[in-house]
Design a protein around this motif. Sequence first.
Motif, short mmCIF file in Angstrom:
data_model
loop_
_atom_site.label_atom_id
_atom_site.label_comp_id
_atom_site.label_asym_id
_atom_site.label_seq_id
_atom_site.Cartn_x
_atom_site.Cartn_y
_atom_site.Cartn_z
N ILE A 46 0.84 -1.20 0.00
CA ILE A 46 0.00 0.00 0.00
C ILE A 46 0.87 1.25 0.00
O ILE A 46 0.63 2.19 -0.76
CB ILE A 46 -0.98 -0.02 1.18
N ASP A 47 1.93 1.26 0.82
CA ASP A 47 2.86 2.40 0.82
C ASP A 47 3.52 2.57 -0.55
O ASP A 47 3.64 3.69 -1.05
CB ASP A 47 3.95 2.21 1.88
N ALA A 48 3.94 1.45 -1.15
CA ALA A 48 4.59 1.51 -2.46
C ALA A 48 3.62 2.02 -3.54
O ALA A 48 4.00 2.84 -4.38
CB ALA A 48 5.14 0.14 -2.85
N LEU A 49 2.38 1.54 -3.49
CA LEU A 49 1.38 1.98 -4.47
C LEU A 49 1.04 3.45 -4.30
O LEU A 49 0.89 4.19 -5.28
CB LEU A 49 0.12 1.13 -4.36
N THR A 50 0.93 3.90 -3.05
CA THR A 50 0.67 5.32 -2.80
C THR A 50 1.79 6.16 -3.38
O THR A 50 1.55 7.15 -4.09
CB THR A 50 0.51 5.59 -1.29
N GLY A 51 3.03 5.76 -3.12
CA GLY A 51 4.18 6.49 -3.67
C GLY A 51 4.20 6.46 -5.18
O GLY A 51 4.51 7.46 -5.84
N PHE A 52 3.85 5.32 -5.77
CA PHE A 52 3.82 5.19 -7.22
C PHE A 52 2.79 6.14 -7.84
O PHE A 52 3.09 6.85 -8.81
CB PHE A 52 3.50 3.73 -7.60
N VAL A 54 1.47 8.88 -6.53
CA VAL A 54 1.90 10.27 -6.32
C VAL A 54 3.01 10.63 -7.30
O VAL A 54 2.99 11.72 -7.90
CB VAL A 54 2.34 10.50 -4.86
N MET A 55 3.96 9.74 -7.50
CA MET A 55 5.05 10.00 -8.45
C MET A 55 4.50 10.18 -9.86
O MET A 55 4.92 11.10 -10.58
CB MET A 55 6.06 8.86 -8.42
N CYS A 56 3.56 9.33 -10.26
CA CYS A 56 2.96 9.47 -11.59
C CYS A 56 2.26 10.83 -11.72
O CYS A 56 2.37 11.49 -12.77
CB CYS A 56 1.96 8.35 -11.85
N MET A 59 4.88 13.55 -12.09
CA MET A 59 5.54 13.51 -13.40
C MET A 59 4.59 13.85 -14.55
O MET A 59 5.02 13.97 -15.69
CB MET A 59 6.13 12.11 -13.63
N GLY A 60 3.30 13.97 -14.24
CA GLY A 60 2.32 14.28 -15.29
C GLY A 60 1.93 13.07 -16.12
O GLY A 60 1.40 13.23 -17.23
N THR A 61 2.15 11.87 -15.60
CA THR A 61 1.84 10.65 -16.36
C THR A 61 0.68 9.87 -15.76
O THR A 61 0.38 8.77 -16.25
CB THR A 61 3.08 9.74 -16.43
N LEU A 62 0.03 10.38 -14.72
CA LEU A 62 -1.01 9.62 -14.03
C LEU A 62 -2.14 9.22 -14.96
O LEU A 62 -2.58 8.06 -14.96
CB LEU A 62 -1.55 10.39 -12.83
N PHE A 63 -2.62 10.13 -15.78
CA PHE A 63 -3.71 9.81 -16.70
C PHE A 63 -3.31 8.65 -17.62
O PHE A 63 -4.07 7.69 -17.79
CB PHE A 63 -4.11 11.03 -17.53
N ASP A 64 -2.13 8.71 -18.19
CA ASP A 64 -1.67 7.66 -19.10
C ASP A 64 -1.51 6.32 -18.37
O ASP A 64 -1.87 5.27 -18.92
CB ASP A 64 -0.35 8.06 -19.76
N VAL A 65 -0.98 6.36 -17.15
CA VAL A 65 -0.80 5.12 -16.38
C VAL A 65 -2.15 4.50 -16.05
O VAL A 65 -2.33 3.28 -16.19
CB VAL A 65 0.01 5.41 -15.09
N LEU A 66 -3.11 5.31 -15.62
CA LEU A 66 -4.45 4.78 -15.32
C LEU A 66 -5.11 4.21 -16.56
O LEU A 66 -5.71 3.13 -16.52
CB LEU A 66 -5.33 5.86 -14.69
N LYS A 67 -4.98 4.91 -17.66
CA LYS A 67 -5.58 4.45 -18.91
C LYS A 67 -4.93 3.14 -19.37
O LYS A 67 -5.61 2.19 -19.75
CB LYS A 67 -5.43 5.53 -19.99
N PRO A 95 -3.06 10.90 -1.08
CA PRO A 95 -2.97 12.14 -0.30
C PRO A 95 -3.21 13.41 -1.10
O PRO A 95 -2.55 14.41 -0.90
CB PRO A 95 -1.52 12.09 0.22
N PHE A 96 -4.15 13.36 -2.04
CA PHE A 96 -4.47 14.56 -2.81
C PHE A 96 -5.61 15.30 -2.14
O PHE A 96 -6.55 14.68 -1.66
CB PHE A 96 -4.90 14.18 -4.23
N MET A 97 -5.53 16.61 -2.12
CA MET A 97 -6.61 17.40 -1.53
C MET A 97 -6.61 18.78 -2.16
O MET A 97 -5.65 19.20 -2.77
CB MET A 97 -6.46 17.50 -0.03
N ILE A 98 -7.72 19.44 -2.00
CA ILE A 98 -7.85 20.83 -2.42
C ILE A 98 -7.97 21.64 -1.15
O ILE A 98 -8.98 21.53 -0.44
CB ILE A 98 -9.09 21.06 -3.30
N PRO A 99 -6.96 22.43 -0.80
CA PRO A 99 -7.07 23.24 0.41
C PRO A 99 -8.14 24.30 0.24
O PRO A 99 -8.45 24.71 -0.88
CB PRO A 99 -5.69 23.87 0.57
#
Length: 108
Positions: A46-52, A54-56, A59-67, A95-99
């Motif tokens: 779970i810690d590794a996946l959370t870090g992965f 967040v890193m994506c 890096m601006g690659t989260l959308f591509d990784v999820l897709k 750990p994403f939030m909108i303050p």
Amino acid sequence: MKPFARFDMKVPVKVFREGEMYVSHCQIFDVSSQGETEEEAKANLIDALTGFIVMCYEMGTLFDVLKEAGFVPGMTEQTEPATGDEISLVDIPLPFMIPENGLQECHA
């Protein structure tokens, strides 16, 4: 700073014994971890996946990784793995939030 929004992700994982250690693996993201117990192996994954994730995002690659992992937008019924499967679901707290001040800045 109070969080305005938060979300979690639920993914399937497999935990198996390899020698004296337990290995945990999330095939969807091809992320693995290990521990001396099943619980420790899952917690470390779970810690590794959370870090992965967040890193994506950073890096601006989260959308591509999820897709690429097969995620699609939309609401579907949640299904649990069949009884007896070696696969279980784990929650990844993201750990994403909108303050509060960030929300005000968006609408200014």
